[in-house]
Design an enzyme around this catalytic site. Structure first.
Site, short mmCIF file in Angstrom:
data_model
loop_
_atom_site.label_atom_id
_atom_site.label_comp_id
_atom_site.label_asym_id
_atom_site.label_seq_id
_atom_site.Cartn_x
_atom_site.Cartn_y
_atom_site.Cartn_z
N GLU A 204 0.62 -1.42 -0.30
CA GLU A 204 -0.14 0.20 0.10
C GLU A 204 0.69 1.13 -0.29
OE1 GLU A 204 -2.90 -0.15 2.96
OE2 GLU A 204 -4.17 -1.33 2.14
N GLU A 275 -7.08 -7.96 -1.10
CA GLU A 275 -7.42 -7.51 0.94
C GLU A 275 -9.14 -7.21 0.16
OE1 GLU A 275 -6.11 -4.83 3.58
OE2 GLU A 275 -3.69 -5.74 2.60
#
Length: 845
Positions: A204, A275
């Site tokens: 991320e 995710e």
């Protein structure tokens, strides 16, 4: 390389498949590409490639249903059971991070034992015929202490975390290379015959990239190049990185990637979801987190209907943040709302409803990979995503009602389909409804905590008051920063000083006292004046800064001040993590006759850690080094000691911390995590009350439990509990579709496994237990949820008798809604009805 199959083996497989179909229980679907999942457990080298449609394993396209299980968040003894339940839930892959600060807490000293045995965990994934997705990071966030980065990195000269910074890149490359080499040596990458089919570098990064300007852009290019140089021969991914350098695949994280993902940043990259959040992690002070099974299933179906080919559920097993591994203010219990809860118990209906959506999507596999995609608008908030190979009969459709409040009728190819609000119906042949994301046909359950008779019979608590520090000569003019002082070796550090006062300093008016004030960067502190505990204050996950202030009855002469600064984990995210601070920043005394007195620069001495920690009084040997007395209610830092026998049975267990405030718990010397009962959520309840104790930490008798309580504690109501999900339920209406598991495919064509395609209640007890009691049954208009069902305005008088006939003394049962007993005793024939059932399971003994 393709495995050669002997003719005798072909005959055996054919016979077994025939038996499965004729018995009506198809364990594997012929989706036209069954070899992909079959290869997951083989030691045959597997070439992993990709194009714009999907990953390919030995040239075969793969639909991947993955789940996150973090090896340090459970013990090795339960890994096989977690993997078995994941496989049964329809997963074919397991995702995990690697945990740098767990593997190298001390620079150059590596730990791959116990909960940190990464190689053993990946080998077990392989043994369970599952693929592995390895997110090396090494920054992982993950609500894990320091985002997985070891503390010693902060002390590397001139380091800047996660930037084009030579010291950071040197250490990052060294760790990543070490991990990759270790896994290569164990032959765990797919081209070596192992299960790892994807690797991730960084994590991320786009969320902080702008903070580093050009050094962020060059760093992400360096990270990609470094990863590729390791030559693992499987694709590399970067999540939430829409500028992932080729050939790195950019992937999505979030709740609804079917709608929020901008897509791959290149035409030759597949659409992957790393995710899909199954709930939300909790921090101390939060109420319970929720995400419905229906919403999860909807998000998965939508993603696959729009070209997605891999979903990873984060988390699939909740897990536990043992010891001090949780990040700032994160609870010890992690993602308890996952399909496998913290205890590894199957959470229904989430586990079962996702298993069903995986089955339904697999029924569409041939069409998804051989057909062309067409989007069809069917009206306001009505649409269809169709995958079809013209002229072959290969066709699958995903019908969507996007209205969040109203059910709607969708007309598709001349047929009407009723869809509940915000739901997707899956038609694997473009005709037959096999699954709707809003209609749950799987069972429900409710978790119970039951007091252990064995464990609680011998408790005889003793206590030891923590020794307050004596003040040496001041070694620092001001209080030192708390992260740098503790170095992630303990949560605690003392700050002590002495201030002289005379009669002219202290207010003389009755009822007026000076106020002692500490402004702090966080996380919290306990204050003692002249050896007396005067109170506690702390920040929060959102606002770490806080101000402590209490009236204090200072005395003439020297006044000894002792502040215990405490941490609740290190930060886990954001730019410039190495520049985060904690601890006191301003210390004053208000209301003196001489005015406000600033004692920040009074000269402070420091002591890292607690006396009890240094003596390791949480161990059997260490506990004998101090004098224990009979336990009573105690304010301030107190250690409590007790013994208990192993609980009866095999259920997972927990300690319920009723009566305690904040601290840590050790069982037989093992730290099971931080507890915090005094920090209440807006619901006026502790965020977490029960704390898991792994069975593997126990011995049959005399298990030592030691509790450190920092504020005010009384252990008399602390109990050892057994956890189960033996309350199981089902709620099925006459509108429900039959179970999707009553269908499979043959050469891409849908077929029913039996003729009786009616909705029915299906109940299965865990661990081969038997249904011993029907606690609720109503065929009519019942309402409520598992554990709290209630009768409506009509119910068949024979409801309970019918359920008992089908289910009592059985480990599993099926109750059709259309049986004659219900028809003869229909209390409201004019309406469609539901059957709600709640039963209790118990062991055969």
């Amino acid at each position: 390389m393709v495995e050669v199959v002997e003719p005798s083996r072909v005959l055996l497989i054919t016979l077994l498949l025939t038996l499965l179909v004729t018995s009506g229980i198809a364990q594997n679907q012929d989706d036209g590409d069954g070899e992909v999942d079959d290869m997951a457990g083989s030691n045959v080298p597997k070439e992993v490639t990709y194009d714009g449609r999907s990953l390919k394993i030995n040239g075969k396209r793969a639909l991947l249903f993955s789940g996150s299980i973090h090896y340090p968040r459970s013990t090795p003894e339960v890994w096989p059971e977690l993997l078995r339940k994941s496989k049964e839930g329809g997963l074919n892959a397991i995702e995990t991070y690697t945990f740098w600060n767990g593997h190298e807490a001390v620079q150059g000293k590596y730990n791959f034992e116990g909960r940190y045995d990464l190689v053993k965990f990946i080998q077990l994934v392989h043994q369970h015929k599952l693929y592995a997705v390895l997110r090396v990071g090494p920054f992982i966030q993950a609500e894990w202490n320091h985002g997985g980065l070891p503390y010693w990195l902060r002390e590397v000269p001139n380091i800047v975390f996660r930037s084009d910074n030579e010291p950071f890149k040197y250490h990052m490359k060294r760790f990543v290379t070490m991990i990759v080499d270790k896994l290569k040596q164990a032959k765990l990458f797919a081209p070596q015959g192992g299960p790892i089919i994807l690797s991730q570098i960084e994590n991320e990064y786009k969320t902080i990239q702008l903070a580093y300007r050009e050094h962020g852009d060059s760093y992400i290019r360096w990270a990609a190049k470094m990863a590729l140089s390791l030559d693992v021969k499987v694709p590399w991914i970067m999540c939430k990185q829409n500028d992932a350098p080729d050939p790195i695949i950019n992937t999505c994280n979030g709740r609804h990637c079917g709608d929020t993902f901008m897509g791959p940043n290149g035409p030759n990259k597949p659409t992957l979801w790393t995710e899909n959040w199954t709930a939300q992690f909790r921090v101390f002070g939060d109420p319970p987190s929720q995400r419905s099974a229906e919403d999860l299933a909807y998000s998965a179906a939508r993603f696959f209907s729009k070209s997605g080919t891999m979903v990873n559920y984060y988390m699939y097993h909740g897990g536990t943040n043992y010891a001090r591994t949780a990040a700032s203010f994160i609870t010890t219990r992690y993602y308890d709302e996952a399909p496998l809860d913290e205890f590894g118990l199957i959470r229904e209906p989430k586990w079962g409803h996702l298993k069903d959506v995986h089955w339904a999507i697999r029924l569409c596999k041939r069409a998804l990979f051989s057909g062309s995609h067409v989007f069809v608008k069917l009206g306001t908030d009505k649409e269809a995503h169709v995958w079809e190979q013209p002229g072959t009969g290969i066709c699958a459709a995903f019908l969507s009602n996007n209205d969040t409040k109203k059910p709607q009728v969708l007309n598709f190819r001349g047929r009407d389909y009723d869809l509940p609000p915000r739901s997707i119906t899956i038609l694997p042949d473009c005709k037959t409804e096999v699954y709707n994301t809003q209609m749950i046909t799987s069972q429900h359950n409710s978790r119970n905590f039951v007091r252990s008779a064995n464990a609680n019979k011998n408790f005889d608590w003793e206590m030891y008051k923590e020794v307050l520090p004596t003040e040496p000569a001041a070694v620092n003019p001001e209080p030192r920063e708390l992260f740098e002082l503790t170095k992630d070796r303990t949560d605690y550090a003392w700050y002590t000083t002495t201030i002289e006062m005379n009669s002219r300093d202290i207010p003389m008016k009755k009822g007026i006292l000076p106020v002692f004030r500490v402004a702090s960067f966080g996380h919290g502190l306990h204050a003692y004046i002249n050896g007396k505990y005067i109170g506690t204050a702390h920040g929060s996950k959102v606002e770490k800064d806080f101000v402590f202030q209490r009236p204090v009855n200072f005395k003439e002469g020297p006044n000894h001040i002792a502040l215990l600064g405490f941490l609740v984990g290190l930060p886990d995210s954001g730019a410039n993590m190495h520049r985060r601070y904690a601890g006191p920043r301003s210390i004053t005394i208000l209301g003196l006759n001489t005015g406000t007195l600033d004692i920040t620069l009074n000269g402070w001495s420091h002591q890292v850690g607690l006396d009890g920690e240094k003596h390791q009084i949480y161990t059997e040997q260490g506990s004998e080094k101090v004098q224990w007395t009979k336990a009573d209610v105690s304010e301030g830092l107190t250690w409590f000691r007790g013994y208990f026998d192993a609980p009866e049975g095999n259920n997972q267990l927990a300690v319920q911390m009723t009566g305690m405030s904040k601290g840590m718990v050790w069982v037989n010397g093992q730290n099971i995590g931080r507890f915090w009962m005094s920090y209440l959520s807006p619901l006026k309840q502790p965020t977490q009350s029960e704390y898991l104790i792994p069975r593997s930490y126990l011995q049959p008798k005399n298990n030592l439990i030691v509790i450190l309580d920092e504020e005010k504690g009384d252990p008399k109501d602390v109990e050892v509990l057994l956890a189960d999900r033996d309350t199981i339920c089902s709620y099925i209406t006459e509108y429900h579709l039959p179970s999707v598991r009553l269908f499979d495919t043959k050469a891409g064509q849908l077929r029913a496994l039996q003729n009786d395609l009616y909705p029915r209640v299906e109940l299965t007890c865990p661990n081969q237990k038997l249904i011993v009691d029907v606690e609720f049954a109503s065929f009519g208009d019942p309402f409520g949820s598992c554990g709290n069902y209630m009768l409506g305005n009509c119910t068949s008088p024979v409801s309970k008798q019918v359920v008992e006939k089908f289910c009592l003394e059985k480990s599993r049962c099926k109750i059709p809604l259309h049986i004659e007993e219900f028809k003869k005793n229909d209390a409201c024939p004019e309406r469609k009805k539901a059957l709600a059932v709640q039963v209790k399971c118990a062991s055969k003994s």
